[in-house]
Write a protein that holds these residues in place. Structure first.
Motif, short mmCIF file in Angstrom:
data_model
loop_
_atom_site.label_atom_id
_atom_site.label_comp_id
_atom_site.label_asym_id
_atom_site.label_seq_id
_atom_site.Cartn_x
_atom_site.Cartn_y
_atom_site.Cartn_z
N PRO A 16 44.61 23.45 132.01
CA PRO A 16 43.97 22.32 131.59
C PRO A 16 43.12 21.78 132.97
N SER A 17 43.86 22.22 134.08
CA SER A 17 42.98 21.75 135.25
C SER A 17 41.36 21.85 135.48
N ILE A 21 45.91 20.63 125.23
CA ILE A 21 44.91 21.60 124.99
C ILE A 21 44.12 21.64 123.99
N LEU A 22 44.53 21.43 122.59
CA LEU A 22 43.83 21.45 121.51
C LEU A 22 42.60 20.58 121.57
N ARG A 69 35.36 21.33 124.40
CA ARG A 69 34.54 22.49 124.94
C ARG A 69 33.62 23.34 123.86
N SER A 70 34.44 23.28 122.70
CA SER A 70 33.77 24.08 121.62
C SER A 70 32.35 23.27 121.14
N ARG A 104 30.87 21.13 122.69
CA ARG A 104 29.77 21.33 123.69
C ARG A 104 29.03 22.64 123.84
N TYR A 105 29.57 23.63 123.92
CA TYR A 105 28.92 25.14 123.93
C TYR A 105 28.84 25.77 122.73
N ASN A 106 29.34 25.16 121.48
CA ASN A 106 28.97 25.68 120.17
C ASN A 106 29.65 27.20 120.19
N TYR A 107 31.08 26.82 120.41
CA TYR A 107 32.01 28.00 120.42
C TYR A 107 32.94 27.85 119.10
#
Length: 426
Positions: free
Chosen positions: A33-34, A265-266, A272-273, A275-278
Motif C-alpha cells: 500500500p505504500s 487494500i480494497l 485507483r480503479s 480514477r483510471y477506469n480499471y
C-alpha cells in the motif's frame, strides 16, 4: 531482500543527485500500500558557488574547496554541536528514515566536502553490499553494483567492522577498481566507516577523494564516525517499525495479509480503479468440512494445513495480486485490473488446485479437501467495498449451502463446469 527495504524505504526510492541532487538507489519494492515518491530533490547552491571559485586550482582542487581556514575552531565546535542536536531531534521526533539520512547527507557535504560519497547497506541474505544512497558524479551508475563481503575497501570494512583511511588507493591491495570502471571516475583516496548497531554491521559510509596532502583530519574522522552511529540508529529504528507494521497487517498462522489489511487494500483498489477506469475482482475461498480436520487430527495440524494452503494460493497469484486470510478457514484473493471473466478462470484454477492436491504429505497425513469459491467484480457487481465483500461471500455460501466443491459468481450463480466436475468426482 534487506530487512529495511519494504515498506520503510518505499517513500524514498528512485531519487537522484546529479549536479547537487541526492540519489537513493535502493532495491525493488514488493507490491503493497505504500505510495512511492518518485524524486526527492535537495538543492545545494553553495556547492555550485564553491566549485566555481576553484575552477583554476590544479592540485587537489576538490580538497581546497573543502577546507576553510578562516573558520575559527570555536565556530566549528558550535557547528558540530548543532549537527548532533539536529540529528537527535530528527531521531526522536520522526520515524521516517529518509529525514535522518537526508540530514546526515547534508552534514557530510557541509563539513567534509568529499567528491563523492555513498551509504552502502548489507543484504543479509546474499551477504552483499548495495548502494542505498549515493552523492556525486555518476551516482546513477552505482544502482546495480553489488560488492561481496570482504571485497574492496567497503567490503573489508563491513566484514571487519573497522574504520579504514586510504590516502592512496594505488598502494592498497584491497581497492576494488571495477566500481571506477563502472562509473568512469578515478578514486584516489577513500575513507570508509562501518555503520554498526551493537555487534551488527548494517552497512558502510564511504567518502571518495576527501584526503588532502595533510591527510584526513582526526577530528573529521570522529565526526564521520558519529554520523555513522546516527545512521545505524535510524536504520535499526526502521527495522523495528517494519516489524511492527508487519505484525499489524499479517496473519500469524499463514503469513498472508489479514482481514484488517484487506479492508485497506480494497479501499485503495476501489479508489485507483475509479480514477483510471480499471476493473478488479475478488475471490472468496472456503474449505469444505475443515472442522473434520481439526476434530480428527487436532488444531495444530489444522493450522499447518491452513499455512500450506495459504502458501500455495499465494504462489499461484501474480505479483500484483493480494492473498488474505479472511478468518477461520476462509481466504480472499484480490485481483487488480482483472475482469469478471478472467477472474472466473482464476477461480476455476484455484478450485482445481485445492481439490486435486494432497496436503501435508511430508507429515504422512495425505489430507484431501474441496473448496467452495465465490467471485465478485468491480464495477459490474458493485462499486463499494461492502457490496463487493457481501456479493463474493454470498456467492461462496451459495456453493457451500448446496453441493459445495464448486465456483459461483455474483449475479450468475454456480458455474456449470465446476458443478459438473464436483458431481463426477462424487
Amino acid at each position: 531482500m534487506a530487512f529495511w527495504e519494504e515498506p520503510i524505504l518505499a517513500e524514498i526510492r528512485g531519487c537522484s543527485w546529479e549536479s547537487g541532487e541526492l540519489v537513493f538507489l535502493g532495491g525493488r519494492m514488493a507490491p503493497g500500500p505504500s505510495a512511492s515518491i518518485d524524486r526527492i530533490r535537495i538543492r545545494n547552491l553553495r556547492h555550485a558557488e564553491e566549485e566555481a571559485r576553484v575552477e583554476d586550482v590544479n592540485q587537489f582542487p576538490a580538497i581546497e574547496r573543502r577546507r576553510n581556514p578562516a573558520v575559527p575552531s570555536e565556530q566549528r565546535e558550535k557547528g558540530e554541536v548543532a549537527v548532533f542536536q539536529e540529528l537527535g531531534k530528527a531521531l526522536t521526533s520522526s520515524l521516517q528514515l529518509d529525514q535522518v539520512l537526508r540530514t546526515i547527507m547534508e552534514k557530510i557535504d557541509e563539513f567534509l566536502r568529499p567528491d563523492n560519497w555513498s551509504l552502502l547497506l548489507l543484504d543479509e541474505a546474499n551477504q552483499e553490499l548495495y548502494f542505498e544512497l549515493a552523492v556525486g558524479k555518476a551516482s546513477q551508475a552505482l544502482k546495480d553494483v553489488r560488492i561481496k563481503m570482504g571485497q574492496g575497501i567497503a567490503g573489508w570494512v563491513a566484514q571487519h567492522g573497522e574504520t579504514v583511511v586510504v590516502p592512496d588507493t594505488t598502494k592498497d591491495t584491497r581497492f576494488f577498481s571495477k566500481v571506477d570502471e563502472k562509473t568512469k571516475t578515478e578514486t584516489q583516496s577513500i575513507v570508509a566507516v562501518p555503520v554498526r548497531f551493537r555487534d551488527t554491521c548494517l552497512g558502510v559510509i564511504e567518502l571518495i577523494n576527501c584526503i588532502g596532502p595533510e591527510g584526513f583530519d582526526p577530528r573529521d574522522l570522529k565526526l564521520l564516525e558519529a554520523l555513522s552511529d546516527f545512521a545505524a540508529i535510524a536504520l535499526e529504528n526502521a527495522r523495528h517499525v517494519k516489524k511492527i507494521h508487519e505484525l499489524t497487517i499479517t496473519d500469524d498462522c499463514t503469513s498472508l495479509y489479514n482481514a484488517r489489511h484487506m479492508g485497506f487494500i480494497l479501499e485503495t483498489e476501489i479508489y485507483r480503479s475509479q480514477r483510471y477506469n480499471y476493473e478488479f475482482s475478488i475471490v472468496f475461498i472456503d474449505l469444505d468440512h475443515f472442522k473434520q480436520v481439526n476434530d480428527t487430527h487436532g488444531h495444530l495440524v489444522g493450522s499447518r494445513l491452513l499455512a500450506e494452503i495459504g502458501n500455495a494460493l499465494k504462489e499461484h497469484c501474480r505479483l500484483i495480486d493480494f492473498a488474505f486470510r479472511y478468518g477461520g478457514d476462509e481466504f480472499v484473493i484480490l485481483l487488480p485490473q482483472t475482469s469478471k471473466d478472467n477472474a472466473l478462470n482464476v477461480a476455476r484454477r484455484l478450485h482445481k488446485l485445492v481439490r486435486e492436491r494432497t496436503w501435508l504429505v511430508p507429515e504422512g497425513l495425505n489430507i484431501k479437501l474441496t473448496p467452495s469459491v465465490g467471485v465478485a467484480s468491480y464495477p459490474v457487481d458493485s462499486r463499494t467495498k461492502e457490496g463487493l465483500l457481501h456479493l463474493a461471500d454470498e456467492a461462496m455460501y451459495l456453493v457451500k449451502n448446496t453441493k459445495r466443491d464448486s465456483v459461483a459468481a455474483a449475479n450468475i450463480g454456480i458455474l456449470p463446469s465446476t458443478a459438473a466436475t464436483a458431481e463426477t468426482a462424487g
